[in-house]
Design a protein around this motif. Structure first.
Motif, PDB file in Angstrom:
ATOM      1  N   SER A 119       0.746  -0.868   0.028  1.00 41.21           N
ATOM      2  CA  SER A 119       0.007  -0.305   0.266  1.00 41.21           C
ATOM      3  C   SER A 119       0.432   1.335   0.004  1.00 41.21           C
ATOM      4  CB  SER A 119      -0.929   0.404   0.903  1.00 41.21           C
ATOM      5  OG  SER A 119      -0.641   0.497   1.911  1.00 41.21           O
ATOM      6  N   LEU A 120       2.494   1.452   0.360  1.00 42.32           N
ATOM      7  CA  LEU A 120       2.854   2.233   0.230  1.00 42.32           C
ATOM      8  C   LEU A 120       3.403   2.522  -1.029  1.00 42.32           C
ATOM      9  CD1 LEU A 120       4.388   4.587   1.509  1.00 42.32           C
ATOM     10  CD2 LEU A 120       6.278   2.764   1.578  1.00 42.32           C
ATOM     11  N   ALA A 121       3.539   1.870  -1.943  1.00 44.86           N
ATOM     12  CA  ALA A 121       3.546   2.248  -3.494  1.00 44.86           C
ATOM     13  C   ALA A 121       2.255   2.714  -4.111  1.00 44.86           C
ATOM     14  CB  ALA A 121       4.483   1.016  -3.615  1.00 44.86           C
ATOM     15  N   ALA A 122       1.552   2.172  -3.258  1.00 41.70           N
ATOM     16  CA  ALA A 122       0.477   2.342  -4.550  1.00 41.70           C
ATOM     17  C   ALA A 122       0.024   3.854  -3.894  1.00 41.70           C
ATOM     18  CB  ALA A 122      -1.046   0.489  -3.590  1.00 41.70           C
ATOM     19  N   LEU A 123      -0.332   3.928  -2.474  1.00 46.21           N
ATOM     20  CA  LEU A 123      -0.858   4.903  -2.294  1.00 46.21           C
ATOM     21  C   LEU A 123       0.302   6.306  -2.738  1.00 46.21           C
ATOM     22  CD1 LEU A 123      -2.650   7.051  -0.493  1.00 46.21           C
ATOM     23  CD2 LEU A 123      -0.827   6.469   1.075  1.00 46.21           C
ATOM     24  N   ALA A 124       2.049   5.984  -3.082  1.00 42.13           N
ATOM     25  CA  ALA A 124       2.628   6.832  -3.799  1.00 42.13           C
ATOM     26  C   ALA A 124       1.911   7.331  -4.973  1.00 42.13           C
ATOM     27  CB  ALA A 124       4.129   6.544  -3.799  1.00 42.13           C
ATOM     28  N   LYS A 125       2.427   6.122  -5.795  1.00 36.77           N
ATOM     29  CA  LYS A 125       1.732   6.153  -7.393  1.00 36.77           C
ATOM     30  C   LYS A 125       0.409   6.640  -7.570  1.00 36.77           C
ATOM     31  CE  LYS A 125       1.074   3.701 -11.065  1.00 36.77           C
ATOM     32  NZ  LYS A 125       0.862   1.734 -11.715  1.00 36.77           N
ATOM     33  N   ALA A 126      -0.546   6.444  -6.476  1.00 40.19           N
ATOM     34  CA  ALA A 126      -2.055   7.484  -6.073  1.00 40.19           C
ATOM     35  C   ALA A 126      -2.121   8.775  -6.285  1.00 40.19           C
ATOM     36  CB  ALA A 126      -3.011   7.027  -5.406  1.00 40.19           C
ATOM     37  N   ALA A 127      -0.752   8.806  -5.711  1.00 41.25           N
ATOM     38  CA  ALA A 127      -0.723  10.845  -5.049  1.00 41.25           C
ATOM     39  C   ALA A 127       0.065  11.658  -6.399  1.00 41.25           C
ATOM     40  CB  ALA A 127      -0.626  10.821  -3.953  1.00 41.25           C
ATOM     41  N   LEU A 128       1.065  10.845  -6.928  1.00 46.39           N
ATOM     42  CA  LEU A 128       1.823  11.218  -7.538  1.00 46.39           C
ATOM     43  C   LEU A 128       1.370  12.395  -8.437  1.00 46.39           C
ATOM     44  CD1 LEU A 128       5.309  11.095  -7.848  1.00 46.39           C
ATOM     45  CD2 LEU A 128       4.556   9.914  -9.493  1.00 46.39           C
ATOM     46  N   PRO A 129       0.530  12.150  -8.904  1.00 47.29           N
ATOM     47  CA  PRO A 129       0.149  13.442  -9.740  1.00 47.29           C
ATOM     48  C   PRO A 129      -0.063  14.444  -9.256  1.00 47.29           C
ATOM     49  CG  PRO A 129      -1.090  11.258 -10.424  1.00 47.29           C
ATOM     50  CD  PRO A 129       0.074  10.961  -9.718  1.00 47.29           C
ATOM     51  N   LEU A 130      -0.522  14.554  -8.279  1.00 48.23           N
ATOM     52  CA  LEU A 130      -0.650  15.633  -7.704  1.00 48.23           C
ATOM     53  C   LEU A 130       0.610  16.261  -6.623  1.00 48.23           C
ATOM     54  CD1 LEU A 130      -3.711  14.321  -5.346  1.00 48.23           C
ATOM     55  CD2 LEU A 130      -3.620  16.264  -7.137  1.00 48.23           C
ATOM     56  N   MET A 131       1.347  16.043  -6.871  1.00 40.18           N
ATOM     57  CA  MET A 131       2.467  16.237  -6.057  1.00 40.18           C
ATOM     58  C   MET A 131       3.128  16.720  -6.321  1.00 40.18           C
ATOM     59  SD  MET A 131       2.536  14.542  -3.212  1.00 40.18           S
ATOM     60  CE  MET A 131       4.778  13.809  -2.746  1.00 40.18           C
ATOM     61  N   SER A 132       3.441  18.412  -5.560  1.00 44.97           N
ATOM     62  CA  SER A 132       4.305  19.031  -6.415  1.00 44.97           C
ATOM     63  C   SER A 132       5.842  18.713  -5.995  1.00 44.97           C
ATOM     64  CB  SER A 132       3.759  20.715  -5.549  1.00 44.97           C
ATOM     65  OG  SER A 132       4.362  20.505  -3.849  1.00 44.97           O
ATOM     66  N   TYR A 167      12.925   1.574  -2.664  1.00 45.48           N
ATOM     67  CA  TYR A 167      12.652   1.637  -3.837  1.00 45.48           C
ATOM     68  C   TYR A 167      11.880   2.591  -4.311  1.00 45.48           C
ATOM     69  CZ  TYR A 167      14.559  -3.285  -4.495  1.00 45.48           C
ATOM     70  OH  TYR A 167      15.588  -4.360  -4.790  1.00 45.48           O
ATOM     71  N   LEU A 168      10.845   3.247  -3.187  1.00 43.57           N
ATOM     72  CA  LEU A 168       9.920   4.871  -4.254  1.00 43.57           C
ATOM     73  C   LEU A 168      11.402   5.454  -3.970  1.00 43.57           C
ATOM     74  CD1 LEU A 168       7.462   4.107  -2.019  1.00 43.57           C
ATOM     75  CD2 LEU A 168       7.773   4.343  -4.344  1.00 43.57           C
ATOM     76  N   ALA A 169      12.457   5.246  -3.018  1.00 37.45           N
ATOM     77  CA  ALA A 169      12.595   6.919  -3.141  1.00 37.45           C
ATOM     78  C   ALA A 169      14.038   7.114  -4.651  1.00 37.45           C
ATOM     79  CB  ALA A 169      13.638   6.316  -2.040  1.00 37.45           C
ATOM     80  N   ARG A 170      14.068   5.789  -4.747  1.00 33.51           N
ATOM     81  CA  ARG A 170      14.575   5.720  -6.270  1.00 33.51           C
ATOM     82  C   ARG A 170      14.329   6.495  -6.913  1.00 33.51           C
ATOM     83  NH1 ARG A 170      15.410  -0.377  -8.078  1.00 33.51           N
ATOM     84  NH2 ARG A 170      13.079   0.113  -8.808  1.00 33.51           N
ATOM     85  N   ASP A 171      13.200   5.550  -7.156  1.00 33.92           N
ATOM     86  CA  ASP A 171      11.870   5.914  -8.420  1.00 33.92           C
ATOM     87  C   ASP A 171      10.964   7.094  -8.134  1.00 33.92           C
ATOM     88  OD1 ASP A 171      13.333   3.735  -9.343  1.00 33.92           O
ATOM     89  OD2 ASP A 171      10.891   2.403  -9.458  1.00 33.92           O
ATOM     90  N   LEU A 172      11.295   7.765  -7.190  1.00 30.70           N
ATOM     91  CA  LEU A 172      10.823   9.221  -7.377  1.00 30.70           C
ATOM     92  C   LEU A 172      11.353  10.710  -7.564  1.00 30.70           C
ATOM     93  CD1 LEU A 172       7.367   8.220  -4.805  1.00 30.70           C
ATOM     94  CD2 LEU A 172       7.937   8.487  -7.220  1.00 30.70           C
ATOM     95  N   GLY A 173      12.674   9.839  -6.254  1.00 29.21           N
ATOM     96  CA  GLY A 173      13.599  11.011  -6.157  1.00 29.21           C
ATOM     97  C   GLY A 173      14.005  12.086  -7.354  1.00 29.21           C
ATOM     98  N   PRO A 174      14.024  10.896  -8.909  1.00 27.67           N
ATOM     99  CA  PRO A 174      13.955  11.975 -10.332  1.00 27.67           C
ATOM    100  C   PRO A 174      13.038  13.017 -10.974  1.00 27.67           C
ATOM    101  CG  PRO A 174      14.973   9.113 -10.280  1.00 27.67           C
ATOM    102  CD  PRO A 174      14.359   9.773  -9.146  1.00 27.67           C
ATOM    103  N   LYS A 175      11.946  12.165  -9.895  1.00 30.61           N
ATOM    104  CA  LYS A 175      10.128  13.503  -9.953  1.00 30.61           C
ATOM    105  C   LYS A 175      10.536  14.332  -9.269  1.00 30.61           C
ATOM    106  CE  LYS A 175       8.005   9.234 -11.420  1.00 30.61           C
ATOM    107  NZ  LYS A 175       7.984   9.236 -13.245  1.00 30.61           N
ATOM    108  N   GLY A 176      11.230  14.553  -8.068  1.00 32.58           N
ATOM    109  CA  GLY A 176      11.879  15.248  -6.877  1.00 32.58           C
ATOM    110  C   GLY A 176      10.818  14.971  -6.212  1.00 32.58           C
ATOM    111  N   VAL A 177      10.693  13.977  -5.688  1.00 34.44           N
ATOM    112  CA  VAL A 177       9.514  13.500  -4.819  1.00 34.44           C
ATOM    113  C   VAL A 177      10.557  12.661  -3.340  1.00 34.44           C
ATOM    114  CG1 VAL A 177       7.735  11.808  -3.531  1.00 34.44           C
ATOM    115  CG2 VAL A 177       7.463  13.321  -6.009  1.00 34.44           C
TER     116      VAL A 177
END
Length: 252
Positions: A119-132, A167-177
């Motif tokens: 659910s951590l990955a699922a929630l992060a992915k779902a929220a990503l379009p909203l994240m600044s 793994y989320l840190a790895r994949d979302l870091g380039p997106k600034g998250v």
């Protein structure tokens, strides 16, 4: 204020003793606008508890195991705030059978892993379009580097949760998250009460933690979460911050 103007999505507010409640309270006090999530029968409880916060936040429907709810999350959030600067994952569940390591069924274990880790990955992915840019995802764990008494398959699920964070840190870091987790000592919450024999942790913690430990005080943990949700840790990701009175640093 630490979170002036920030928009935060906070899961897991069930009682005013919960860590998530204290995160929401402190976040509002530090200038954030908060949106809570709940689902099913617990929504009424969350809505009632939300009124005890400094400002009553909206509560939106989110079952993190529901693909429909996850897909609808951006639209539901946008009804209240235009974007998100941070997300708190404070979600965990395991059937009672998962607390008997050798007898647990895969059905019990898979439920624990789905709700408490995936659910951590699922929630992060779902929220990503909203994240600044500069956004932050923060989760809560109970240090899963060790085999604890009574924790059993929930401990395994938390180990998966901690790995998911990296793994989320790895994949979302380039997106600034940023993605980080806080390893809290035992807090007397609704979730803790559902774990058979949880009092074993409570009895040992206060005597072994160098700084001592109060199982009724969620504020130190909330402060760590709020700090990670703020801009004060701009280059920290994939990290697990201990808020446990120093217990993790002590051997026998």
């Amino acid at each position: 204020m630490l979170l002036e103007g920030k928009k935060l999505l906070i899961t897991g507010v069930l009682m005013d003793s919960s860590i998530a409640f204290h995160v929401a309270k402190l976040a509002q006090e530090q200038g954030a606008e908060v949106v809570l999530t709940s689902f099913g029968r617990t929504t009424k409880i969350t809505t009632a508890i939300a009124k005890r916060l400094p400002q009553t936040p909206p509560v939106i429907e989110l079952d993190v195991t529901s693909e429909e709810d996850l897909a609808a999350l951006p639209d539901r959030v946008r009804e209240h705030v235009p974007h998100l600067d941070g997300v708190l994952h404070s979600i965990g569940f395991a059937p009672q059978g998962a607390f008997d390591f050798l007898s647990a069924t895969w059905e019990d274990v898979s439920t624990a892993v789905h709700v408490s880790a995936f659910s951590l990955a699922a929630l992060a992915k779902a929220a990503l379009p909203l994240m600044s840019e500069g956004g932050s995802v923060v989760g809560l764990t109970f240090d899963a580097r060790f085999a604890w008494p009574v924790y059993d398959w929930m401990g395994v699920a938390k180990a998966a949760f901690e790995s998911t964070n990296r793994y989320l840190a790895r994949d979302l870091g380039p997106k600034g998250v940023r993605c980080n987790i806080v390893a809290a000592g035992p807090i007397r919450t609704t979730a803790a009460k559902s774990i058979p024999g949880f009092e074993q942790f409570e009895e040992a913690w206060g005597s072994r933690a160098p700084l001592g430990w109060d199982v009724n005080d969620a504020v130190p943990t909330a402060r760590a979460c709020v700090s990670l949700l703020s801009d004060w840790f701009p280059a920290t990701t994939g990290e697990m911050v201990h808020v446990d009175g120093g217990y993790h640093a002590i051997g026998a």
